[in-house]
Design a protein around this motif. Sequence first.
Motif, PDB file in Angstrom:
ATOM      1  N   VAL A 187       0.833  -1.198   0.000  1.00 62.48           N
ATOM      2  CA  VAL A 187       0.000   0.000   0.000  1.00 62.48           C
ATOM      3  C   VAL A 187       0.872   1.255   0.000  1.00 62.48           C
ATOM      4  O   VAL A 187       1.787   1.381   0.820  1.00 62.48           O
ATOM      5  CB  VAL A 187      -0.922   0.024   1.243  1.00 62.48           C
ATOM      6  CG1 VAL A 187      -1.791   1.282   1.245  1.00 62.48           C
ATOM      7  CG2 VAL A 187      -1.805  -1.231   1.272  1.00 62.48           C
ATOM      8  N   ILE A 188       0.582   2.158  -0.925  1.00 62.85           N
ATOM      9  CA  ILE A 188       1.215   3.471  -0.931  1.00 62.85           C
ATOM     10  C   ILE A 188       0.351   4.367  -0.046  1.00 62.85           C
ATOM     11  O   ILE A 188      -0.802   4.652  -0.370  1.00 62.85           O
ATOM     12  CB  ILE A 188       1.316   4.063  -2.356  1.00 62.85           C
ATOM     13  CG1 ILE A 188       1.879   3.023  -3.327  1.00 62.85           C
ATOM     14  CG2 ILE A 188       2.152   5.335  -2.343  1.00 62.85           C
ATOM     15  CD1 ILE A 188       3.225   2.456  -2.946  1.00 62.85           C
ATOM     16  N   ARG A 189       0.920   4.785   1.052  1.00 58.81           N
ATOM     17  CA  ARG A 189       0.203   5.576   2.042  1.00 58.81           C
ATOM     18  C   ARG A 189       0.676   7.027   1.928  1.00 58.81           C
ATOM     19  O   ARG A 189       1.790   7.374   2.289  1.00 58.81           O
ATOM     20  CB  ARG A 189       0.494   5.031   3.441  1.00 58.81           C
ATOM     21  CG  ARG A 189      -0.241   5.731   4.569  1.00 58.81           C
ATOM     22  CD  ARG A 189       0.343   5.265   5.896  1.00 58.81           C
ATOM     23  NE  ARG A 189      -0.436   5.729   7.015  1.00 58.81           N
ATOM     24  CZ  ARG A 189      -1.342   4.987   7.665  1.00 58.81           C
ATOM     25  NH1 ARG A 189      -1.553   3.737   7.297  1.00 58.81           N
ATOM     26  NH2 ARG A 189      -2.005   5.474   8.688  1.00 58.81           N
ATOM     27  N   ARG A 190      -0.176   7.891   1.384  1.00 60.25           N
ATOM     28  CA  ARG A 190       0.209   9.283   1.180  1.00 60.25           C
ATOM     29  C   ARG A 190      -0.431  10.177   2.241  1.00 60.25           C
ATOM     30  O   ARG A 190      -1.535   9.899   2.718  1.00 60.25           O
ATOM     31  CB  ARG A 190      -0.206   9.748  -0.205  1.00 60.25           C
ATOM     32  CG  ARG A 190       0.385   8.901  -1.302  1.00 60.25           C
ATOM     33  CD  ARG A 190       0.138   9.495  -2.651  1.00 60.25           C
ATOM     34  NE  ARG A 190      -0.328   8.494  -3.581  1.00 60.25           N
ATOM     35  CZ  ARG A 190      -0.042   8.481  -4.879  1.00 60.25           C
ATOM     36  NH1 ARG A 190       0.729   9.408  -5.386  1.00 60.25           N
ATOM     37  NH2 ARG A 190      -0.507   7.544  -5.661  1.00 60.25           N
ATOM     38  N   GLU A 191       0.282  11.226   2.560  1.00 60.90           N
ATOM     39  CA  GLU A 191      -0.224  12.211   3.499  1.00 60.90           C
ATOM     40  C   GLU A 191      -0.214  13.591   2.848  1.00 60.90           C
ATOM     41  O   GLU A 191       0.813  14.028   2.329  1.00 60.90           O
ATOM     42  CB  GLU A 191       0.639  12.259   4.762  1.00 60.90           C
ATOM     43  CG  GLU A 191       0.551  11.012   5.617  1.00 60.90           C
ATOM     44  CD  GLU A 191       1.374  11.125   6.883  1.00 60.90           C
ATOM     45  OE1 GLU A 191       1.166  10.294   7.779  1.00 60.90           O
ATOM     46  OE2 GLU A 191       2.224  12.045   6.978  1.00 60.90           O
ATOM     47  N   ARG A 192      -1.355  14.234   2.866  1.00 63.14           N
ATOM     48  CA  ARG A 192      -1.418  15.655   2.499  1.00 63.14           C
ATOM     49  C   ARG A 192      -1.386  16.450   3.805  1.00 63.14           C
ATOM     50  O   ARG A 192      -2.295  16.345   4.628  1.00 63.14           O
ATOM     51  CB  ARG A 192      -2.694  15.958   1.719  1.00 63.14           C
ATOM     52  CG  ARG A 192      -2.829  17.435   1.349  1.00 63.14           C
ATOM     53  CD  ARG A 192      -4.158  17.735   0.711  1.00 63.14           C
ATOM     54  NE  ARG A 192      -4.277  19.135   0.359  1.00 63.14           N
ATOM     55  CZ  ARG A 192      -5.325  19.897   0.675  1.00 63.14           C
ATOM     56  NH1 ARG A 192      -6.354  19.382   1.337  1.00 63.14           N
ATOM     57  NH2 ARG A 192      -5.358  21.165   0.329  1.00 63.14           N
ATOM     58  N   GLN A 193      -0.330  17.208   4.002  1.00 59.76           N
ATOM     59  CA  GLN A 193      -0.126  17.937   5.249  1.00 59.76           C
ATOM     60  C   GLN A 193      -0.395  19.420   5.027  1.00 59.76           C
ATOM     61  O   GLN A 193       0.110  20.010   4.072  1.00 59.76           O
ATOM     62  CB  GLN A 193       1.301  17.731   5.752  1.00 59.76           C
ATOM     63  CG  GLN A 193       1.660  16.268   5.971  1.00 59.76           C
ATOM     64  CD  GLN A 193       3.107  16.068   6.372  1.00 59.76           C
ATOM     65  OE1 GLN A 193       3.917  17.000   6.344  1.00 59.76           O
ATOM     66  NE2 GLN A 193       3.454  14.846   6.765  1.00 59.76           N
TER      67      GLN A 193
END
Length: 358
Positions: free
Chosen positions: A274-280
């Motif tokens: 799983v590619i786990r992305r975060e928009r901060q």
Amino acid sequence: MNTLSCIAFAIFLLLLIVTRYRKSLPLRWNQHRAQHPGCNDIKRMTPYPAQPIKGRERYRVMMDVRRLDVANWLTVDKNYMDEHVVRSELLQTEKKKVIQCLPESYDACLEALEEVVDFLCQRFPNIFEQKCGSETVIHNNMTGETFTFGGEKRDVDPLEIAVRLTMEDLSILMKNEDDEYYLAASASLFPVGWTVQERIGWTISKLHNPVPLWHQQVANSVSKFLARLTPASPMERSNYFVEVKRPDEDLFEILYRPTSLSEDNPDPAPQDIVIRRERQTFRRLPRTGTIVFGVKTILTTLDELPMQELQNLAKEIKSWPEYVGEYKGREVWGAKALEFCEKKSQLYEQEKEKMGEV
């Protein structure tokens, strides 16, 4: 035409104009509201687009900040209800681990909640409704929940209400006596390898101690960035992790990762990587002067990545020094991910050649 006739004609024209204007108001209002999704529309809304993997061939820790898309500071999409169930369960069963607020953060948390409520009610008026008086009442039409806060009511946790409304995790950053920003309050329900209970009160510098090259390459830039942030200059950035799940894991287990990115799956299939992305997001609150830090988590399995991102991911995996790869868990999933990327790229190139021949 005499004077009385002129006056009568003028009045008639005025009444005609007013009537047409009043008839047009509901239409204009409905058109305005139609731009905002209702409860049923949300089930068809795609998530806010994640920043693509760039394919850097040389590893470097970078801030990569950009101006915040203020119209989408907070987002709502088709995953809202599924994630809301997870958030509610975490706040019921793991509350101390996922939310902590130091006493000095109360006013900042309350201001953050006010900003969240105002934004959601304006951006999604068919879903969120508020009534203001000596206290504020916010109602969520999606979940049926109602919360009351403000005024003399100090027996509720403002940050908890905020993250029961949003899809984003929210934290409050305040300055200590040494002029360093620290984690004064945090509702981090979808963490990666840590819990708020362990790290509440830590400075930004201490929080990033485990990150390879962070202190050497961006620590000073981060300090300057936070100091210069103003209410008129909100910013955002993105990053990603790679995690491994078991085939039988549910959404709760995938999102809530307090110990490790990798579960016991020595031979993961592409759909288990799983590619786990975060928009901060970073916003300076105007009244208290503190910073509200938001994190929206987006999950994409390896086999769902578009070809360009798949190729860019392979480039970045290969660029990581050994100690960076170890920190990111590459020994668990790296070989399988690169093998999948290579096969998919070969098939893609073969298809291109066939299309060229045709």
